[in-house]
Write a protein that holds these residues in place. Structure first.
Motif, mmCIF file in Angstrom:
data_model
loop_
_atom_site.group_PDB
_atom_site.id
_atom_site.type_symbol
_atom_site.label_atom_id
_atom_site.label_comp_id
_atom_site.label_asym_id
_atom_site.label_seq_id
_atom_site.Cartn_x
_atom_site.Cartn_y
_atom_site.Cartn_z
ATOM 1 N N UNK A 1 7.645 13.439 2.298
ATOM 2 C CA UNK A 1 7.530 12.976 0.928
ATOM 3 C C UNK A 1 7.076 11.533 0.804
ATOM 4 N N UNK A 2 6.831 10.896 1.921
ATOM 5 C CA UNK A 2 6.345 9.521 1.917
ATOM 6 C C UNK A 2 4.812 9.586 1.913
ATOM 7 N N UNK A 3 4.254 9.860 0.726
ATOM 8 C CA UNK A 3 2.824 10.130 0.572
ATOM 9 C C UNK A 3 1.926 9.045 1.157
ATOM 10 N N UNK A 4 2.283 7.797 0.887
ATOM 11 C CA UNK A 4 1.456 6.667 1.322
ATOM 12 C C UNK A 4 1.816 6.132 2.684
ATOM 13 N N UNK A 5 2.820 6.714 3.330
ATOM 14 C CA UNK A 5 3.217 6.276 4.665
ATOM 15 C C UNK A 5 3.887 4.917 4.680
ATOM 16 N N UNK A 6 3.704 4.225 5.792
ATOM 17 C CA UNK A 6 4.265 2.887 5.978
ATOM 18 C C UNK A 6 3.098 1.927 6.171
ATOM 19 N N UNK A 7 3.000 0.962 5.295
ATOM 20 C CA UNK A 7 1.919 -0.021 5.339
ATOM 21 C C UNK A 7 2.445 -1.334 5.891
ATOM 22 N N UNK B 1 -0.371 5.205 -5.038
ATOM 23 C CA UNK B 1 -0.258 5.821 -3.718
ATOM 24 C C UNK B 1 0.924 6.769 -3.593
ATOM 25 N N UNK B 2 1.734 6.869 -4.604
ATOM 26 C CA UNK B 2 2.930 7.710 -4.523
ATOM 27 C C UNK B 2 4.080 6.932 -3.917
ATOM 28 N N UNK B 3 4.766 7.552 -2.980
ATOM 29 C CA UNK B 3 5.914 6.925 -2.323
ATOM 30 C C UNK B 3 5.462 6.350 -0.984
ATOM 31 N N UNK B 4 5.808 5.073 -0.767
ATOM 32 C CA UNK B 4 5.433 4.443 0.497
ATOM 33 C C UNK B 4 6.335 3.244 0.774
ATOM 34 N N UNK B 5 6.279 2.783 2.006
ATOM 35 C CA UNK B 5 7.044 1.620 2.452
ATOM 36 C C UNK B 5 6.052 0.540 2.851
ATOM 37 N N UNK B 6 6.370 -0.693 2.493
ATOM 38 C CA UNK B 6 5.564 -1.840 2.880
ATOM 39 C C UNK B 6 6.422 -2.754 3.749
ATOM 40 N N UNK B 7 5.862 -3.189 4.880
ATOM 41 C CA UNK B 7 6.495 -4.208 5.712
ATOM 42 C C UNK B 7 5.603 -5.441 5.668
ATOM 43 N N UNK B 8 6.224 -6.614 5.528
ATOM 44 C CA UNK B 8 5.484 -7.874 5.399
ATOM 45 C C UNK B 8 5.563 -8.672 6.700
ATOM 46 N N UNK B 9 4.489 -8.603 7.464
ATOM 47 C CA UNK B 9 4.407 -9.296 8.746
ATOM 48 C C UNK B 9 4.707 -10.791 8.588
#
Length: 147
Positions: A25-31, A59-67
């Motif tokens: 269900x994490x359509x946009x994945x992990x960015x 993008x729907x559901x997704x996770x963002x990580x900030x380098x």
């Protein structure tokens, strides 16, 4: 600190170690974005390592990580510490995802309470106080030792 490329590889490795069901269900994945993200003017020293986004029109559901936030917080920490923080952040954001799917917002409430505690501590610092030094009980960290 590792390069952005190495960081992305570490994120991919952390995701590979997770059960695939957690990512359903994490359509946009992990960015992974190169930038650092701060919480805002009220808390300029607070960096956001990651966030869960539920955008029905994008993008729907997704996770963002900030380098950049990881760099700002961890600096030259060893790779083991960085891997641990990446894994903790991914698990935290996936908990937001799973709770969203279940219609629950317990973690949102926990995050809100922690943010209120950070704001209270920032107010105390501006007054030249620390937690537990003449501060009303309601301004102390919830669920933590006040000293």
């Amino acid at each position: 600190m590792v390069t952005l490329r190495e960081f992305r590889r570490m994120v991919a490795e952390a995701l590979d170690r997770l059960p695939p069901e957690l990512l359903e269900g994490l359509d946009g994945g992990v960015l992974v974005l190169e930038e650092a993200r701060r919480h805002g003017d009220a808390l300029p020293d607070v960096y956001i390592l990651g966030e869960y986004v539920d955008d029905p029109h994008g993008l729907g559901r997704y996770v963002v990580l900030y380098y950049g936030s990881f760099r700002a917080i961890l600096g030259d920490a060893d790779v083991k510490a960085l891997r641990h923080e990446i894994e903790e952040t991914i698990r935290h954001e996936l908990r937001h995802h799973l709770e969203s799917l279940a219609g629950v917002d317990d973690l949102d409430e926990e995050d809100w309470r922690e943010l209120q505690a950070w704001r209270a501590e920032a107010r105390l610092r501006r007054l030249g106080l620390r937690r537990g030094e003449g501060a009303p009980r309601r301004l102390r960290w919830p669920g933590r030792d006040p000293t």
